[in-house]
Design an enzyme around this catalytic site. Structure first.
Site, PDB file in Angstrom:
ATOM      1  N   LYS A 113      50.809  34.145  37.263  1.00 28.71           N
ATOM      2  CA  LYS A 113      50.375  35.368  37.937  1.00 28.71           C
ATOM      3  C   LYS A 113      50.563  36.527  36.986  1.00 28.71           C
ATOM      4  O   LYS A 113      51.429  36.487  36.112  1.00 28.71           O
ATOM      5  CB  LYS A 113      51.219  35.622  39.192  1.00 28.71           C
ATOM      6  CG  LYS A 113      50.478  36.400  40.249  1.00 28.71           C
ATOM      7  CD  LYS A 113      49.592  35.488  41.047  1.00 28.71           C
ATOM      8  CE  LYS A 113      48.673  36.237  41.979  1.00 28.71           C
ATOM      9  NZ  LYS A 113      48.074  35.299  42.943  1.00 28.71           N
ATOM     10  N   ASP A 145      42.976  39.087  42.225  1.00 34.51           N
ATOM     11  CA  ASP A 145      43.940  39.090  43.330  1.00 34.51           C
ATOM     12  C   ASP A 145      43.807  40.490  43.951  1.00 34.51           C
ATOM     13  O   ASP A 145      42.776  41.142  43.737  1.00 34.51           O
ATOM     14  CB  ASP A 145      45.362  38.809  42.790  1.00 34.51           C
ATOM     15  CG  ASP A 145      46.340  38.449  43.900  1.00 34.51           C
ATOM     16  OD1 ASP A 145      46.340  37.288  44.326  1.00 34.51           O
ATOM     17  OD2 ASP A 145      47.100  39.328  44.360  1.00 34.51           O
TER      18      ASP A 145
HETATM   19  N1  GLU Z   1      44.700  35.235  43.428  1.00 35.24           N
HETATM   20  C1  GLU Z   1      44.232  34.048  44.072  1.00 35.24           C
HETATM   21  C2  GLU Z   1      45.418  33.264  44.605  1.00 35.24           C
HETATM   22  O1  GLU Z   1      46.392  33.865  45.033  1.00 35.24           O
HETATM   23  C3  GLU Z   1      43.284  33.253  43.195  1.00 35.24           C
HETATM   24  C4  GLU Z   1      43.829  32.808  41.895  1.00 35.24           C
HETATM   25  C5  GLU Z   1      42.798  32.139  40.972  1.00 35.24           C
HETATM   26  O2  GLU Z   1      41.660  31.969  41.362  1.00 35.24           O
HETATM   27  O3  GLU Z   1      43.214  31.789  39.866  1.00 35.24           O
HETATM   28  O4  GLU Z   1      45.421  32.070  44.692  1.00 35.24           O
END
Ligand code: GLU
Length: 446
Positions: free
Chosen positions: A124, A164
């Protein structure tokens, strides 16, 4: 493993990192019993290693705003776990972003990605940059400055960021443009959530919300119920809420509430195509308010300062932010007859809210299972990029549907209690953990 002693140790090492400690505690409490049946995990100190990220990059992001003023933010990328594949996870731009928030999200992502069945590790990233009220040019300059630092630590087989909260297709576009310029690499697989003309996957924008509703459909079918004619309250009005509202409406439910930081919209007649499209306009305006919805659609009313959980509904879908539904909200929902809550946001419910729902015996499912369709479709985007092809919307949607069904089955397998109640929290945590733990065990002490 003894959860209390591990948590005491972590609280000492990471004081005040409340979201991170909350996410770790939930997983450890869920897996304790299963873990202790595997002495090989204990011997390899799997849990002690798994709760710490592989590495954290922290960097300064300096940029110039429209009035010529110099602005400085902090950027982060947390590469949490690479046991089952390259790091994968979104980027969050929000004024409250800090290491605790991103560590909780990276930790959750590790198990979520494992549940998708695709080979993706957990990561993240983000920044305390606040997109609210920023112009398009400011957003572009910030994204470029952010990528100026990040580019060297990511890559299609290393670490693949996506969107996100506060990061959507526009921001991914600006970041990819800068990445290409710096890296002189033209492999679109370095980021997901891209535009459709340059390597994006059909259905990716809708995937988190669509996947969530596919999961809810399976959960309801297992309980002998269906979405037809039920009322749904959704929090938020961004990309995830939009996808959820679209699919819930398509599957015959009535979406009677959406919300924003400014208050709640009560929408008794449900959604229409115009209303759903308008949600996208609201998000794109960068004002972070939902009130204009009621000015535009007179059959809807706006109440300032209230949450979506004040609206009487059958199903509650938190789609905005962590801990957005607390113990008191859970009690209010139960008093109003809610019989299912599915977290679409990451860790949308506080531990008190989850306990309240589970003690009442209603259907409850956690974010890492319910919202995994987003990252799963990112995985499908990476596959298409690597194969230099693009699948039709129907093909992607079918794969997404299959993945969500599979995640539901894993939750049922690991979460069904002796009394028949399905503890989806436990099921998701054990299923995700077992896969990551097994991979770590086989790869030795690294
Ligand atoms: N931010 C999204 C999640 O919490 C997607 C992450 C992504 O597609 O890599 O899963």
């Amino acid at each position: 493993m003894n959860v209390t002693s591990i948590m005491t140790d972590l609280e000492r090492k990471h004081p005040g990192e409340n979201e991170y400690l909350q996410a770790v505690r939930e997983v450890l409490e869920s897996i304790e019993e299963t873990y202790n049946e595997h002495p090989e995990f204990e011997k390899a100190k799997i849990v002690e290693r798994m709760v710490e990220p592989d590495r954290i990059f922290t960097f300064r992001v300096t940029w110039v705003d429209d009035s010529g003023e110099i602005q400085t933010n902090i950027g982060y990328r947390i590469q949490f776990n690479s046991a089952i594949g390259p790091y994968k996870g979104g980027i969050r731009f929000h004024k409250a972003v800090n290491p605790s928030m991103l560590k909780f999200l990276g930790f959750e992502q590790t198990f979520k990605n494992a549940l998708t069945t695709l080979p993706m590790g957990g990561a993240k990233g983000g920044s305390d940059f606040d997109p609210v009220g920023k112009s398009d040019a400011e957003i572009m300059r910030f994204c470029q400055a952010f990528m100026l630092e990040l580019w060297n630590n990511i890559g299609p087989d290393t670490d693949v960021p996506a969107g996100d909260v506060g990061v959507g297709g526009r921001e991914i576009g600006y970041m990819y443009g800068m990445y290409k310029k710096l890296a002189r690499e033209y492999n679109t697989g370095v980021l997901t959530g891209k535009g459709m003309t340059w390597g994006g996957s059909l259905v990716r924008p809708e995937a988190t919300g669509f996947g969530a509703l596919y999961f809810v459909e399976h959960m309801l079918a297992k309980a002998g119920r269906s979405l037809k004619g039920v009322t749904v309250a959704i929090s938020g009005f961004g990309n995830v809420a939009w996808g959820a509202a679209t699919k819930a409406t398509e599957l015959g439910a009535r979406v009677i509430a959406i919300s924003g930081p400014d208050g709640v919209i009560y929408n008794p007649n449900g959604m229409t195509k115009e209303k759903i499209d308008y949600m996208l306009e609201l998000r794109a305006s960068n004002r972070n308010i939902v009130a204009p919805f009621a000015e535009r659609f007179p059959d809807a009313t706006f109440t300032p300062g209230k949450k979506a959980w004040s609206v009487k509904c059958d199903i509650a879908l938190p789609c905005a932010f962590q801990n957005e539904l607390n113990g008191d909200d859970a009690k209010e929902l139960l008093a109003n007859g809610t019989w299912c809550t599915a977290e679409v946001s990451n860790m949308g419910c506080t531990p008190e809210a989850i306990a309240t729902f589970q003690q009442a015996g209603i259907l409850f499912a956690p974010g890492k299972a319910v919202n995994a369709g987003g990252v799963a479709t990112s995985g499908l985007e990476m596959t298409q990029n690597a194969m230099h092809i693009s699948w039709s919307a129907a093909e992607v949607d079918e794969k997404l549907h299959y993945i969500m069904q599979n995640i539901h089955e894993q939750c049922v397998k690991y979460g069904t209690q002796a009394d028949g109640y399905i503890n989806y929290v436990k099921g998701a945590n054990i299923a995700g953990f077992m896969k990551v733990a097994q991979a770590m065990l086989e790869q030795g002490i690294v």
